[in-house]
Design a protein around this motif. Sequence first.
Motif, PDB file in Angstrom:
ATOM      1  N   ALA A  59     -15.433  10.399 -13.255  1.00  0.00           N
ATOM      2  CA  ALA A  59     -15.316  11.340 -12.132  1.00  0.00           C
ATOM      3  C   ALA A  59     -13.869  11.357 -11.628  1.00  0.00           C
ATOM      4  CB  ALA A  59     -16.263  10.950 -11.008  1.00  0.00           C
ATOM      5  N   PRO A  60     -13.319  12.529 -11.303  1.00  0.00           N
ATOM      6  CA  PRO A  60     -11.917  12.607 -10.855  1.00  0.00           C
ATOM      7  C   PRO A  60     -11.684  11.982  -9.489  1.00  0.00           C
ATOM      8  CG  PRO A  60     -12.985  14.753 -10.669  1.00  0.00           C
ATOM      9  CD  PRO A  60     -13.952  13.861 -11.390  1.00  0.00           C
ATOM     10  N   SER A  61     -12.729  11.831  -8.685  1.00  0.00           N
ATOM     11  CA  SER A  61     -12.584  11.236  -7.358  1.00  0.00           C
ATOM     12  C   SER A  61     -13.803  10.386  -7.052  1.00  0.00           C
ATOM     13  CB  SER A  61     -12.418  12.319  -6.283  1.00  0.00           C
ATOM     14  OG  SER A  61     -13.563  13.167  -6.250  1.00  0.00           O
ATOM     15  N   GLU A  62     -13.666   9.511  -6.065  1.00  0.00           N
ATOM     16  CA  GLU A  62     -14.756   8.620  -5.692  1.00  0.00           C
ATOM     17  C   GLU A  62     -15.878   9.404  -5.020  1.00  0.00           C
ATOM     18  OE1 GLU A  62     -16.480   4.774  -5.427  1.00  0.00           O
ATOM     19  OE2 GLU A  62     -14.668   5.473  -6.431  1.00  0.00           O
ATOM     20  N   PRO A  63     -17.103   9.338  -5.563  1.00  0.00           N
ATOM     21  CA  PRO A  63     -18.214  10.060  -4.914  1.00  0.00           C
ATOM     22  C   PRO A  63     -18.577   9.408  -3.591  1.00  0.00           C
ATOM     23  CG  PRO A  63     -19.018   8.708  -6.725  1.00  0.00           C
ATOM     24  CD  PRO A  63     -17.523   8.631  -6.775  1.00  0.00           C
ATOM     25  N   PRO A  64     -19.169  10.152  -2.672  1.00  0.00           N
ATOM     26  CA  PRO A  64     -19.583   9.557  -1.394  1.00  0.00           C
ATOM     27  C   PRO A  64     -20.572   8.412  -1.611  1.00  0.00           C
ATOM     28  CG  PRO A  64     -19.680  11.953  -1.302  1.00  0.00           C
ATOM     29  CD  PRO A  64     -19.433  11.598  -2.735  1.00  0.00           C
ATOM     30  N   PHE A  65     -20.343   7.324  -0.919  1.00  0.00           N
ATOM     31  CA  PHE A  65     -21.171   6.138  -1.118  1.00  0.00           C
ATOM     32  C   PHE A  65     -22.611   6.386  -0.687  1.00  0.00           C
ATOM     33  CE2 PHE A  65     -22.375   1.663   0.129  1.00  0.00           C
ATOM     34  CZ  PHE A  65     -22.508   1.224  -1.172  1.00  0.00           C
ATOM     35  N   TRP A  66     -22.799   7.129   0.394  1.00  0.00           N
ATOM     36  CA  TRP A  66     -24.162   7.388   0.854  1.00  0.00           C
ATOM     37  C   TRP A  66     -24.937   8.207  -0.166  1.00  0.00           C
ATOM     38  CZ3 TRP A  66     -25.707  12.429   1.260  1.00  0.00           C
ATOM     39  CH2 TRP A  66     -24.701  13.395   1.338  1.00  0.00           C
ATOM     40  N   LEU A  67     -24.226   9.100  -0.865  1.00  0.00           N
ATOM     41  CA  LEU A  67     -24.895   9.903  -1.890  1.00  0.00           C
ATOM     42  C   LEU A  67     -25.310   9.027  -3.069  1.00  0.00           C
ATOM     43  CD1 LEU A  67     -25.741  12.701  -2.890  1.00  0.00           C
ATOM     44  CD2 LEU A  67     -23.440  12.989  -3.832  1.00  0.00           C
ATOM     45  N   ALA A  68     -24.440   8.087  -3.447  1.00  0.00           N
ATOM     46  CA  ALA A  68     -24.775   7.188  -4.549  1.00  0.00           C
ATOM     47  C   ALA A  68     -25.967   6.296  -4.206  1.00  0.00           C
ATOM     48  CB  ALA A  68     -23.560   6.330  -4.907  1.00  0.00           C
ATOM     49  N   LEU A  69     -26.098   5.920  -2.943  1.00  0.00           N
ATOM     50  CA  LEU A  69     -27.218   5.081  -2.540  1.00  0.00           C
ATOM     51  C   LEU A  69     -28.531   5.849  -2.446  1.00  0.00           C
ATOM     52  CD1 LEU A  69     -25.675   2.814   0.255  1.00  0.00           C
ATOM     53  CD2 LEU A  69     -26.245   2.177  -2.092  1.00  0.00           C
ATOM     54  N   LEU A  70     -28.465   7.090  -2.000  1.00  0.00           N
ATOM     55  CA  LEU A  70     -29.693   7.870  -1.810  1.00  0.00           C
ATOM     56  C   LEU A  70     -30.195   8.516  -3.097  1.00  0.00           C
ATOM     57  CD1 LEU A  70     -28.994   9.655   1.608  1.00  0.00           C
ATOM     58  CD2 LEU A  70     -30.417   7.644   1.165  1.00  0.00           C
ATOM     59  N   ALA A  71     -29.309   8.727  -4.068  1.00  0.00           N
ATOM     60  CA  ALA A  71     -29.704   9.431  -5.299  1.00  0.00           C
ATOM     61  C   ALA A  71     -30.850   8.735  -6.028  1.00  0.00           C
ATOM     62  CB  ALA A  71     -28.483   9.606  -6.205  1.00  0.00           C
ATOM     63  N   PRO A  72     -30.847   7.392  -6.211  1.00  0.00           N
ATOM     64  CA  PRO A  72     -31.987   6.766  -6.900  1.00  0.00           C
ATOM     65  C   PRO A  72     -33.309   6.957  -6.166  1.00  0.00           C
ATOM     66  CG  PRO A  72     -30.113   5.272  -6.841  1.00  0.00           C
ATOM     67  CD  PRO A  72     -29.786   6.420  -5.945  1.00  0.00           C
ATOM     68  N   PHE A  73     -33.275   6.961  -4.826  1.00  0.00           N
ATOM     69  CA  PHE A  73     -34.518   7.175  -4.075  1.00  0.00           C
ATOM     70  C   PHE A  73     -35.053   8.588  -4.307  1.00  0.00           C
ATOM     71  CE2 PHE A  73     -32.395   3.762  -1.774  1.00  0.00           C
ATOM     72  CZ  PHE A  73     -33.425   2.841  -1.663  1.00  0.00           C
TER      73      PHE A  73
END
Length: 386
Positions: A59-73
């Motif tokens: 990825a060209p930039s760091e994805p939002p951390f909250w999005l990375a945490l909620l995506a598996p749920f």
Amino acid sequence: MVAGEALAPQKHNSPANGKGRASHDAVQPRQIWSVAAVDAQPLLLAFAMAGGAAAYFVAPSEPPFWLALLAPFAGAGGIALGRRMRLPSVLQIAAWLAFGVALGMCAASVRARLVAAPVITDETGPVIVEGWLSEVETGSKGPRLRIEIHAIAGLTPEATPKLVRLTHRSRLEVSSGRFVRCWAVLRPPPSPSMAGEYDFRRQAWFEQLGGVGYVQGRCRGGALGAPEGVMADVRMKVAAFRRRLAAHVNVAAGERAGGFAAALVSGDRSYMRVEDQVALRNSGLAHLLAISGLHMAIVGGLVFYLMRRLLACIEPLALRVPVQKPAAVIALGASLAYLVISGAGVSTQRAFIMLAVVFGAVLFDRAALSLRSFAIAMILVILLQP
């Protein structure tokens, strides 16, 4: 009548019964697809997680951390919804893939934040570096010392990196596990010289390596004891034991083969000559130095075979207990000891996890060698080292 009825062919099993055959043909492919889908789910999840981790790193930039945490749920919710609504198997597999991709990205994002440590931003002049020597590596210009930092002159505790790697050009008079003081020049981990080359900075980040440099003069031993904390103390004691073991094997195996034997036993390559390492790389055999599946399988497999044969000779035990189970426990303990002694590199961790899955299958009377075992090991590796 009873005999005649018993000998009479059953109509619902007869091949001549067209209706029965149609019903059988209609159910059988669906059953095969259902079984295949269930067996393929762990493997699909593992490969999807690998894809998610790779997507995070490219990825060209760091994805939002909250999005990375909620995506598996969200992916898990899609799987539960598909089962509740009894959606077609294709859609359920797609939900599994989406869940795997989200879980892989989440694992990579969490790992990147767990290992976050200060990094030197500018080159420093000669400064005093104090810390505990955790590992000695071979370098073309001299041994490379990996030091767990206690303090660096001129840097606040908040700006002090956790680890640095220093090239020691003079004769080395300190050993792993000791507190050392070095007069050194530090700089940030180097960036790629060309676009698309190996990015050492990313590897250094995940190793918590906040600076590299070289020693002016020699590193001297200090009077400070072990670092605070039980785990830090254990790490230093293990590092000291590995160094002593490598030195012993190097002397016992002889001058020509000692360095190679020490590298295979303890993972310490500092006793190997640089020309030998270059020859291994040029011949395509450098992977033999990385303690991984081959070495771990030799240790674990040999211990398992010997212990199984030995326990089978103890008649009271062999008549009451399946001897392969205690043999698997002992072999797993031996493999864990080899993991610690060898330095617990990423390849060694992966090999140990796969071996643990195999021995776990032996303990629980499962198939030891299967794609499902491979998938479980792959999932664990990605969660630990994405």
